[in-house]
Design an enzyme around this catalytic site. Structure first.
Site, PDB file in Angstrom:
ATOM      1  N   CYS A  47      -2.007   3.493   8.756  1.00 37.79           N
ATOM      2  CA  CYS A  47      -3.191   2.406   7.815  1.00 37.79           C
ATOM      3  C   CYS A  47      -4.429   2.277   9.745  1.00 37.79           C
ATOM      4  CB  CYS A  47      -2.257   0.952   8.595  1.00 37.79           C
ATOM      5  SG  CYS A  47      -0.793   0.491   7.501  1.00 37.79           S
ATOM      6  N   HIS A  97       0.714  -1.371   0.186  1.00 33.91           N
ATOM      7  CA  HIS A  97       0.230   0.242  -0.054  1.00 33.91           C
ATOM      8  C   HIS A  97       1.363   1.187  -0.287  1.00 33.91           C
ATOM      9  CE1 HIS A  97      -3.808  -1.944   2.204  1.00 33.91           C
ATOM     10  NE2 HIS A  97      -4.377  -1.739   1.050  1.00 33.91           N
TER      11      HIS A  97
HETATM   12  N1  ARG Z   1      -3.736  -7.240   7.103  1.00 38.38           N
HETATM   13  C1  ARG Z   1      -4.106  -5.549   6.156  1.00 38.38           C
HETATM   14  C2  ARG Z   1      -4.366  -6.095   4.745  1.00 38.38           C
HETATM   15  O1  ARG Z   1      -3.467  -6.465   3.984  1.00 38.38           O
HETATM   16  C3  ARG Z   1      -2.997  -4.627   6.591  1.00 38.38           C
HETATM   17  C4  ARG Z   1      -3.919  -3.010   5.690  1.00 38.38           C
HETATM   18  C5  ARG Z   1      -2.854  -1.973   6.473  1.00 38.38           C
HETATM   19  N2  ARG Z   1      -3.154  -1.365   5.800  1.00 38.38           N
HETATM   20  C6  ARG Z   1      -2.960   0.073   4.901  1.00 38.38           C
HETATM   21  N3  ARG Z   1      -3.601   1.243   4.420  1.00 38.38           N
HETATM   22  N4  ARG Z   1      -1.646  -0.459   4.543  1.00 38.38           N
HETATM   23  O2  ARG Z   1      -5.598  -5.324   3.879  1.00 38.38           O
END
Ligand code: ARG
Length: 285
Positions: free
Chosen positions: A274, A178
């Site tokens: 996040c 992300h």
């Molecule tokens: N386990 C989650 C996923 O893989 C973690 C999300 C983290 N969020 C972020 N905005 N980077 O989707």
């Protein structure tokens, strides 16, 4: 009137959405961080760490809580609910079925709170503020990560639907899946980022738009501690951990650093940023 070089910070109290980790766990694997951590988190530890983050954020912002939902362990990562732009809320369309159940909760919550809901075209994946970050200065330029979770097509659509400039950045390293794991626009035009997470063209795009004096490039040892996954509220930067070198660079740029240990959430591939979503993004821009 501020002098041209006087740093300016937000004058209103920011509003930040968070969602308690009541049902948080690592029960599936959709990013490399999760691989070795299935059923390896405890609710006590994640609650303590999340509470510490909430209390820290609440010193500088109004925290709004979204009720968590059973069976949606990643819903605590509020950044992925969608993208706020003024009074509009663009709901996420998650790539993985494990997270798609979050979409209806986000839509209902934001509708209840008076936002105009914007739905992107079906089949276009977009993971909200996890992959879409506004320039803190202009408020109308959006950096959008693609290549892992969100589709490049979402960039074109966002530009059209919100009438904003969208700069796509292709993510090249699966650990930084992300945009908010490796890139963070800060107050006064500073940008914290991990260069190796981007393909060459995207790195050049960052360097074209962010002047050298405002670039804060982090090294891998900070990147893997989620240093770029930072919450910036005025001059405060809240993050999991920063090396001495990074700390002094941020302090030299006028920021005040607060570390909040979030290792329980890093097992799922997330940290401070996040776990939050700005609700007053681009208001009045
Ligand atoms: N386990 C989650 C996923 O893989 C973690 C999300 C983290 N969020 C972020 N905005 N980077 O989707």
């Amino acid at each position: 009137m501020a002098e041209p070089n006087t740093p300016t910070y937000e004058r209103t109290v920011p509003r930040v959405l968070m969602c308690a980790p009541t049902f948080f766990e690592v029960s599936y694997v959709i990013n490399p961080w999760m691989t070795d951590h299935v059923h390896d988190t405890t609710s006590e530890r994640s609650r303590l760490q999340w509470d510490a983050l909430r209390e820290t954020v609440a010193r500088y912002a109004d925290v709004v809580l979204q009720p968590p939902a059973e069976g949606l362990p990643d819903m605590t990562f509020a950044a992925n609910a969608g993208l706020v732009f003024g009074n509009s809320f663009v709901t996420s369309r998650f790539r993985y079925p494990q997270r798609q159940g979050e979409e209806a909760h986000a839509r209902a919550f934001f509708h209840r709170h008076g936002f105009d809901i914007v739905d992107l075209s079906e089949g276009v994946f977009f993971e909200g503020a996890g992959d879409a970050l506004f320039d803190r200065g202009t408020g109308r330029r959006l950096w959008m990560g693609h290549g892992h979770r969100s589709d490049l097509a979402a960039a074109t659509e966002l530009a059209k639907r919100l009438d904003i400039e969208v700069l796509p950045l292709k993510l090249a390293d699966p650990r930084f899946y992300h945009l908010d794991t490796c890139f963070c626009p800060l107050a006064n035009g500073y940008t914290l980022y991990f260069p190796a997470a981007f393909d060459a063209e995207s790195l050049a795009r960052i360097e074209r738009h962010v002047p050298p004096g405002l670039r804060i490039a982090v090294q891998e040892h900070d990147a893997v501690e989620f240093a770029c996954n930072a919450v910036n509220l005025g001059r405060v930067v809240i993050l999991n951990r920063a090396s001495e070198g990074l700390r002094s660079r941020l302090e030299g740029a006028g920021f005040m650093l607060i570390e909040v240990a979030l290792d329980e959430f890093m097992k799922s591939g997330g940290a401070a940023k996040c776990l939050t979503l700005r609700l007053d993004e681009a208001v009045g821009a």
